[in-house]
Design an enzyme around this catalytic site. Sequence first.
Site, PDB file in Angstrom:
ATOM      1  N   ALA A   1       0.844  -1.200   0.000  1.00 58.43           N
ATOM      2  CA  ALA A   1       0.000   0.000   0.000  1.00 58.43           C
ATOM      3  C   ALA A   1       0.876   1.245   0.000  1.00 58.43           C
ATOM      4  O   ALA A   1       0.572   2.231   0.672  1.00 58.43           O
ATOM      5  CB  ALA A   1      -0.938   0.000   1.211  1.00 58.43           C
TER       6      ALA A   1
ATOM      7  N   GLY B   1       3.718   3.478  -2.816  1.00 58.51           N
ATOM      8  CA  GLY B   1       3.607   4.349  -3.980  1.00 58.51           C
ATOM      9  C   GLY B   1       2.679   3.790  -5.038  1.00 58.51           C
ATOM     10  O   GLY B   1       1.760   4.468  -5.512  1.00 58.51           O
TER      11      GLY B   1
ATOM     12  N   ASP C   1      -0.021  -4.790   4.072  1.00 56.18           N
ATOM     13  CA  ASP C   1       1.198  -3.979   4.097  1.00 56.18           C
ATOM     14  C   ASP C   1       1.676  -3.920   5.541  1.00 56.18           C
ATOM     15  O   ASP C   1       0.880  -3.688   6.455  1.00 56.18           O
ATOM     16  CB  ASP C   1       0.952  -2.565   3.559  1.00 56.18           C
ATOM     17  CG  ASP C   1       2.250  -1.865   3.200  1.00 56.18           C
ATOM     18  OD1 ASP C   1       2.410  -1.477   2.037  1.00 56.18           O
ATOM     19  OD2 ASP C   1       3.122  -1.717   4.088  1.00 56.18           O
TER      20      ASP C   1
ATOM     21  N   ARG D   1       4.174  11.395  -2.842  1.00 52.26           N
ATOM     22  CA  ARG D   1       3.733  10.546  -3.945  1.00 52.26           C
ATOM     23  C   ARG D   1       2.649   9.550  -3.542  1.00 52.26           C
ATOM     24  O   ARG D   1       2.060   8.911  -4.405  1.00 52.26           O
ATOM     25  CB  ARG D   1       4.925   9.780  -4.530  1.00 52.26           C
ATOM     26  CG  ARG D   1       5.548   8.781  -3.566  1.00 52.26           C
ATOM     27  CD  ARG D   1       6.860   8.229  -4.101  1.00 52.26           C
ATOM     28  NE  ARG D   1       7.445   7.224  -3.212  1.00 52.26           N
ATOM     29  CZ  ARG D   1       8.155   7.505  -2.138  1.00 52.26           C
ATOM     30  NH1 ARG D   1       8.358   8.764  -1.788  1.00 52.26           N
ATOM     31  NH2 ARG D   1       8.668   6.534  -1.386  1.00 52.26           N
TER      32      ARG D   1
ATOM     33  N   LYS E   1      -0.054   1.904   6.875  1.00 55.77           N
ATOM     34  CA  LYS E   1      -0.393   2.258   5.500  1.00 55.77           C
ATOM     35  C   LYS E   1      -1.672   1.559   5.050  1.00 55.77           C
ATOM     36  O   LYS E   1      -2.535   2.167   4.402  1.00 55.77           O
ATOM     37  CB  LYS E   1       0.754   1.886   4.560  1.00 55.77           C
ATOM     38  CG  LYS E   1       1.956   2.798   4.645  1.00 55.77           C
ATOM     39  CD  LYS E   1       2.977   2.457   3.569  1.00 55.77           C
ATOM     40  CE  LYS E   1       4.138   3.457   3.597  1.00 55.77           C
ATOM     41  NZ  LYS E   1       5.123   3.182   2.526  1.00 55.77           N
TER      42      LYS E   1
ATOM     43  N   ASP F   1       7.939  -3.461  -2.785  1.00 56.51           N
ATOM     44  CA  ASP F   1       9.174  -2.730  -3.035  1.00 56.51           C
ATOM     45  C   ASP F   1      10.422  -3.532  -2.697  1.00 56.51           C
ATOM     46  O   ASP F   1      11.495  -2.963  -2.535  1.00 56.51           O
ATOM     47  CB  ASP F   1       9.188  -1.411  -2.254  1.00 56.51           C
ATOM     48  CG  ASP F   1       9.152  -1.634  -0.745  1.00 56.51           C
ATOM     49  OD1 ASP F   1       9.071  -2.801  -0.313  1.00 56.51           O
ATOM     50  OD2 ASP F   1       9.219  -0.642   0.002  1.00 56.51           O
TER      51      ASP F   1
ATOM     52  N   CYS G   1      36.888  -4.978   2.462  1.00 55.74           N
ATOM     53  CA  CYS G   1      38.198  -4.334   2.461  1.00 55.74           C
ATOM     54  C   CYS G   1      38.191  -3.062   1.621  1.00 55.74           C
ATOM     55  O   CYS G   1      38.902  -2.102   1.923  1.00 55.74           O
ATOM     56  CB  CYS G   1      39.269  -5.303   1.974  1.00 55.74           C
ATOM     57  SG  CYS G   1      38.971  -5.962   0.327  1.00 55.74           S
TER      58      CYS G   1
END
Length: 616
Positions: free
Chosen positions: A31, A33, A54, A65, A78, A123, A179
Site C-alpha cells: 500500500a 507508492g 502492508d 507521492r 499504510k 518494493d 576491504c
Amino acid sequence: MDSGRRRSKGFRWTDELRERVRSSKVLMVGAGGIGCELLKTLVLSGFRDVEVIDMDTIETSNLNRQFLFRKHHVGHSKAHVAKEAVSKFCPEAKIVAHHGNVKDGTFDVDFFRKFDVVMNGLDNLEARRHVNRLCLAADVPLVESGTTGYLGQVTVHIKGMTECFECQPKPAPKSYPVCTIRNTPDKPIHCIVWAKDLLFNRLFGKQDEVTDLDEQREQDGKADGDRAAEQNFFQRKEEERILAYAERVFERVFKTDIEKVSDMEELWKTRTPPKALCLSELMKEHRLALTSPLAQKSISAAKHLGINSDHGVWTPAECASVFLCCVRLFLERRPQDLGHAMFDKDDRLAVEFVTAAANLRSYNYNIPPQSLFDAKGMAGNIVHAVATTNAIVAGLIVVEGIKILEKQPSKALMTYVLQFPSNGKLLQPVEPAPPNEQCYVCRRSQLVLSIDTSRATLGRVVADVIKKRMSVNSPSIILGDNILYEEGDSLEPDETEIYLRNSKKSLRDLPGGGITHNSIIAVSDYEQHFECELVVCHVDGIDEEEHPDGFILEGKIPDAKAEETNGERKRKPEDEDDDDDVVVTAGPLDSERPSKKPRIDEDVANAEEPRVEIVL
C-alpha cells in the site's frame, strides 16, 4: 495493424464483465507508492471486494507521492489509512486491511486461494518471490509491477501459461568487498555505506554487535598490544565531556586510521594514498556554535550551525562541525536511542551524521563529496519515485486484472513504461513468454505430504520420506528464511549440532514457526541438482493399516538421482546454474554454498526502493 492488435488485446465493458469485476475478490499486496494508486483505481473501476496487506507505517517522505496519506497520518499503518481514505469516496466497497507481513503464516496457501487475482505493489525482491510462490501453490493469477523513477513495468503470471516471476534472472546486486569499504574506497557510495552501516552503528547502535569496523579495530589493538582498550574505544568514558568524546572519535577515524592505511604502501602503487584531516585546522569557523546552547526543539545539527542548504555541498570545515554537533545532539537530546539506534532516511539527525561522516571520508580519499539531499537518497537507497509513473503502472495492473477476470488470459500483456519514447511510444507492450523450463520455482516438482505434524519428527521425514521415498542423498530443507536441515562435508561442527537437534524435534516445533498445515518447504540436493517443493498437510490420524508408512505422499515422485552418462554424472553447463541472485533471502538454492566472506551488497533488482545491506 497496430490498432487491430490493440483491440484484440483489450476488453469490452459488458454487463457481465462489470458484474464479474464487482463480485471478484482481489488481494492487493503493498500500500505504498504503487499501492495507493492501485487501490484508488480498483474501486473507481468497479471492484468492490479488496483485501490489502502492508507491514509498513507512513513516513514523512511518503507524502510527496502516496496521495491517500496526509501529514497527520505519519506513524500509522499504510494499509489501514489507505482503506479509510478510499472508503470515504467509495463507502460501498468492502476493503479489508491487514497490517502485517505477507510472509506471516496467517497468509498461507489457503488464504491466497480465496482470491480471483493477486496484484503486487511491493518494493523488495524477497517479498515478491514469496508471493509468487504462494500464487503458484494456490493456482491464482498474479499481476506483478515495479517502478524506478520514470521507468515501470507490469507483468502477468499465470501458472502453466506464462513465466512466473522467477523464471528470468533478476539483475545481480552490486557487491563491494568489505576491504574496499574499509581501506580503499573510490566512489561516494563506498563512503556513505561506511558511514551508515559501520560508523553510525558503532557510535549509536547496539554495543554488542560486532561489525567490520570492530574487526579492523581489533587487529590494530592486537598490533599495539592493547586490544581491550581498543575494543572500548568508541564508547564514551565516564565523566568525559561530549565534545571531547566527539573530537576523540573524529581524530581516530579521519586522522589516525587514515594515516595507518596510508602507510600500507602496497595499496597505493597505482593510486593516490589518502590524506588525514586535522581537526584543529578545520574547527576555526564553527567552534563557538558547537558549544552554544541548543534551541529547545533543535533536531538539526546543520541548522544549529547556520547551514541551511540541503542541496549545496558542505566544505570540510562544515562537515567536521556537523559531525561533532550530531554526536552532541544524539547524546544530549536522544540518550534513550543510544545502544539501539538504527539509520532511518526520515531521521534528519541520522542523515546529517551520515552525510558529514561520508563527506569527511570522501575528503580523505579525494572522492567527490555529496549534498545532504543526494547523500540521503544514496544512504536511504532511494531511487526518487515519480508519482505519475506509479499512476500509469497502477492503471495497467487493473487493465491486466480485468483481462484475467474476463477469462481471456491469452489477451494478457507485459507492459514496460519507458522514460523516452521508442517508436513514438512510452508504453511498450510485449507478449508474455511461456514458462521457462529451467525455472527452479514454477517448473520444479511439487509434492503433497500428508502427515501428523505434531508427532512426526524432522528426522523421520528426512529418513522415510525424503531419502527413502524421494531418493535424495544429501538433502537440504528450507522453511522460509530458515535452513532446518542440511548435510555435507562442508558443514561447520556447530551447524551439524543444530541440524541434529532439529532432527529430533516434531515438525510443528521447528524454528521459524514450525512446519504446520499448508507449510511449504524447499527440498534440494546440491550434488544432484535436484530441487522441489513439498506442501505439508497436517492430518490428525492416518490409518496405518492402509498407509503403514504413517504418511501419504502424493504427486509424481521425481527421480532425484543424477543422470549417468558413460558412468559419469551429467552436469549442467554454467549458464544454466540457478544463480539468479547474489543475495538469496529465502534460503540458498544454487549449486554452491554461499561464501562466508563478508560482503556489502547493493540490491537493485527491480525494487521501488532498492537496498544496500551488509551480508555476513
